[in-house]
Design a protein around this motif. Structure first.
Motif, PDB file in Angstrom:
ATOM      1  N   ALA A  35       0.849  -1.181   0.000  1.00  0.00           N
ATOM      2  CA  ALA A  35       0.000   0.000   0.000  1.00  0.00           C
ATOM      3  C   ALA A  35       0.889   1.237   0.000  1.00  0.00           C
ATOM      4  O   ALA A  35       2.049   1.173   0.417  1.00  0.00           O
ATOM      5  CB  ALA A  35      -0.902  -0.014   1.227  1.00  0.00           C
ATOM      6  N   PRO A  36       0.363   2.374  -0.443  1.00  0.00           N
ATOM      7  CA  PRO A  36       1.173   3.608  -0.474  1.00  0.00           C
ATOM      8  C   PRO A  36       1.740   3.940   0.893  1.00  0.00           C
ATOM      9  O   PRO A  36       1.028   3.930   1.898  1.00  0.00           O
ATOM     10  CB  PRO A  36       0.163   4.667  -0.926  1.00  0.00           C
ATOM     11  CG  PRO A  36      -0.848   3.920  -1.707  1.00  0.00           C
ATOM     12  CD  PRO A  36      -0.967   2.585  -1.018  1.00  0.00           C
ATOM     13  N   GLY A  37       3.038   4.192   0.937  1.00  0.00           N
ATOM     14  CA  GLY A  37       3.689   4.575   2.179  1.00  0.00           C
ATOM     15  C   GLY A  37       3.961   3.436   3.133  1.00  0.00           C
ATOM     16  O   GLY A  37       4.438   3.659   4.245  1.00  0.00           O
ATOM     17  N   LYS A  38       3.680   2.215   2.688  1.00  0.00           N
ATOM     18  CA  LYS A  38       3.892   1.055   3.559  1.00  0.00           C
ATOM     19  C   LYS A  38       4.849   0.072   2.918  1.00  0.00           C
ATOM     20  O   LYS A  38       5.079   0.099   1.714  1.00  0.00           O
ATOM     21  CB  LYS A  38       2.559   0.371   3.864  1.00  0.00           C
ATOM     22  CG  LYS A  38       1.590   1.216   4.667  1.00  0.00           C
ATOM     23  CD  LYS A  38       0.382   0.406   5.081  1.00  0.00           C
ATOM     24  CE  LYS A  38      -0.552   1.213   5.971  1.00  0.00           C
ATOM     25  NZ  LYS A  38      -1.726   0.411   6.415  1.00  0.00           N
ATOM     26  N   GLU A  39       5.397  -0.804   3.752  1.00  0.00           N
ATOM     27  CA  GLU A  39       6.289  -1.831   3.239  1.00  0.00           C
ATOM     28  C   GLU A  39       5.481  -2.947   2.571  1.00  0.00           C
ATOM     29  O   GLU A  39       4.303  -3.148   2.855  1.00  0.00           O
ATOM     30  CB  GLU A  39       7.126  -2.423   4.384  1.00  0.00           C
ATOM     31  CG  GLU A  39       8.119  -1.435   4.980  1.00  0.00           C
ATOM     32  CD  GLU A  39       9.034  -2.089   5.988  1.00  0.00           C
ATOM     33  OE1 GLU A  39       9.979  -1.413   6.448  1.00  0.00           O
ATOM     34  OE2 GLU A  39       8.812  -3.264   6.316  1.00  0.00           O
ATOM     35  N   ARG A  40       6.151  -3.655   1.669  1.00  0.00           N
ATOM     36  CA  ARG A  40       5.523  -4.802   1.037  1.00  0.00           C
ATOM     37  C   ARG A  40       5.258  -5.868   2.092  1.00  0.00           C
ATOM     38  O   ARG A  40       6.134  -6.161   2.924  1.00  0.00           O
ATOM     39  CB  ARG A  40       6.422  -5.336  -0.069  1.00  0.00           C
ATOM     40  CG  ARG A  40       5.763  -6.339  -0.979  1.00  0.00           C
ATOM     41  CD  ARG A  40       6.623  -6.641  -2.184  1.00  0.00           C
ATOM     42  NE  ARG A  40       6.822  -5.449  -3.015  1.00  0.00           N
ATOM     43  CZ  ARG A  40       7.424  -5.474  -4.204  1.00  0.00           C
ATOM     44  NH1 ARG A  40       7.866  -6.616  -4.695  1.00  0.00           N
ATOM     45  NH2 ARG A  40       7.587  -4.351  -4.882  1.00  0.00           N
ATOM     46  N   ASP A  69      -7.602  -3.392   2.087  1.00  0.00           N
ATOM     47  CA  ASP A  69      -6.960  -4.312   1.143  1.00  0.00           C
ATOM     48  C   ASP A  69      -6.401  -3.572  -0.075  1.00  0.00           C
ATOM     49  O   ASP A  69      -5.740  -4.186  -0.914  1.00  0.00           O
ATOM     50  CB  ASP A  69      -7.951  -5.373   0.666  1.00  0.00           C
ATOM     51  CG  ASP A  69      -8.407  -6.298   1.767  1.00  0.00           C
ATOM     52  OD1 ASP A  69      -9.613  -6.617   1.819  1.00  0.00           O
ATOM     53  OD2 ASP A  69      -7.550  -6.717   2.581  1.00  0.00           O
ATOM     54  N   THR A  70      -6.679  -2.287  -0.169  1.00  0.00           N
ATOM     55  CA  THR A  70      -6.182  -1.502  -1.293  1.00  0.00           C
ATOM     56  C   THR A  70      -4.661  -1.504  -1.317  1.00  0.00           C
ATOM     57  O   THR A  70      -4.011  -1.161  -0.325  1.00  0.00           O
ATOM     58  CB  THR A  70      -6.696  -0.062  -1.203  1.00  0.00           C
ATOM     59  OG1 THR A  70      -8.120  -0.055  -1.355  1.00  0.00           O
ATOM     60  CG2 THR A  70      -6.077   0.820  -2.283  1.00  0.00           C
ATOM     61  N   ALA A  71      -4.096  -1.907  -2.449  1.00  0.00           N
ATOM     62  CA  ALA A  71      -2.646  -2.024  -2.577  1.00  0.00           C
ATOM     63  C   ALA A  71      -2.316  -2.484  -3.988  1.00  0.00           C
ATOM     64  O   ALA A  71      -3.201  -2.875  -4.751  1.00  0.00           O
ATOM     65  CB  ALA A  71      -2.092  -3.026  -1.565  1.00  0.00           C
ATOM     66  N   VAL A  72      -1.033  -2.446  -4.305  1.00  0.00           N
ATOM     67  CA  VAL A  72      -0.537  -3.138  -5.488  1.00  0.00           C
ATOM     68  C   VAL A  72      -0.206  -4.566  -5.056  1.00  0.00           C
ATOM     69  O   VAL A  72       0.506  -4.771  -4.072  1.00  0.00           O
ATOM     70  CB  VAL A  72       0.702  -2.449  -6.079  1.00  0.00           C
ATOM     71  CG1 VAL A  72       1.235  -3.244  -7.271  1.00  0.00           C
ATOM     72  CG2 VAL A  72       0.369  -1.020  -6.490  1.00  0.00           C
ATOM     73  N   VAL A 131      -5.125  -3.034  -6.898  1.00  0.00           N
ATOM     74  CA  VAL A 131      -6.453  -3.343  -6.354  1.00  0.00           C
ATOM     75  C   VAL A 131      -6.882  -2.161  -5.501  1.00  0.00           C
ATOM     76  O   VAL A 131      -6.165  -1.760  -4.579  1.00  0.00           O
ATOM     77  CB  VAL A 131      -6.422  -4.635  -5.516  1.00  0.00           C
ATOM     78  CG1 VAL A 131      -7.748  -4.825  -4.786  1.00  0.00           C
ATOM     79  CG2 VAL A 131      -6.118  -5.832  -6.397  1.00  0.00           C
ATOM     80  N   THR A 132      -8.039  -1.613  -5.817  1.00  0.00           N
ATOM     81  CA  THR A 132      -8.579  -0.490  -5.059  1.00  0.00           C
ATOM     82  C   THR A 132      -9.971  -0.850  -4.571  1.00  0.00           C
ATOM     83  O   THR A 132     -10.836  -1.216  -5.380  1.00  0.00           O
ATOM     84  CB  THR A 132      -8.636   0.783  -5.908  1.00  0.00           C
ATOM     85  OG1 THR A 132      -7.319   1.082  -6.407  1.00  0.00           O
ATOM     86  CG2 THR A 132      -9.135   1.964  -5.088  1.00  0.00           C
ATOM     87  N   VAL A 133     -10.164  -0.758  -3.268  1.00  0.00           N
ATOM     88  CA  VAL A 133     -11.450  -1.090  -2.659  1.00  0.00           C
ATOM     89  C   VAL A 133     -12.045   0.193  -2.093  1.00  0.00           C
ATOM     90  O   VAL A 133     -11.463   0.812  -1.201  1.00  0.00           O
ATOM     91  CB  VAL A 133     -11.297  -2.153  -1.563  1.00  0.00           C
ATOM     92  CG1 VAL A 133     -12.669  -2.546  -1.014  1.00  0.00           C
ATOM     93  CG2 VAL A 133     -10.556  -3.368  -2.093  1.00  0.00           C
TER      94      VAL A 133
END
Length: 122
Positions: A40-45, A90-93, A118-120
């Motif tokens: 997710a934006p600004g977060k670690e994988r 759950d929104t994330a790449v 994926v965008t929820v």
């Protein structure tokens, strides 16, 4: 040439479902654990799910357990992630990955796709 190509991402409302696919070529697919990670934006994988070579054993992050299902088709060199009851968080790449043994640590996986968004929405 090794290729992992994710597809199936998109925009969905909360509570909806998506099915991600990761088609692979050029790697020993049936001899690899396959996994899904997300960032997710600004977060670690982070780890989402993994499946053993024959598809018998699976492992899930607590945050998706009971909602997501990982599966694979070794004849098609493809791994899937069925995502149900989706939440805005759950929104994330979402990325698929492969390695000879299972691991929840993204740094230990060395075959990677380029990801699918994926965008929820709430």
């Amino acid at each position: 040439q090794v290729q992992l190509v994710e597809s199936g991402g998109g925009l969905v409302q909360a509570g909806g479902s998506l099915r991600l696919s990761c088609a692979t070529s050029g790697l020993p697919f049936s001899n690899l654990y396959m996994g899904w990670f997300r960032q997710a934006p600004g977060k670690e994988r982070e780890f989402v799910a993994e499946i053993s070579r024959g598809g018998i054993n699976t492992n899930y992050a607590d945050s998706v357990k009971g909602r997501f299902t990982i599966s694979r088709d070794n004849a098609k060199n493809t791994v899937y992630l069925q995502m149900n009851s989706l939440k805005p968080e759950d929104t994330a790449v979402y990325y698929c990955a492969g390695r000879p043994r299972g691991s929840v640590y993204s740094a230990e996986w060395y075959y990677w796709g380029h990801g699918t968004q994926v965008t929820v929405s709430s």
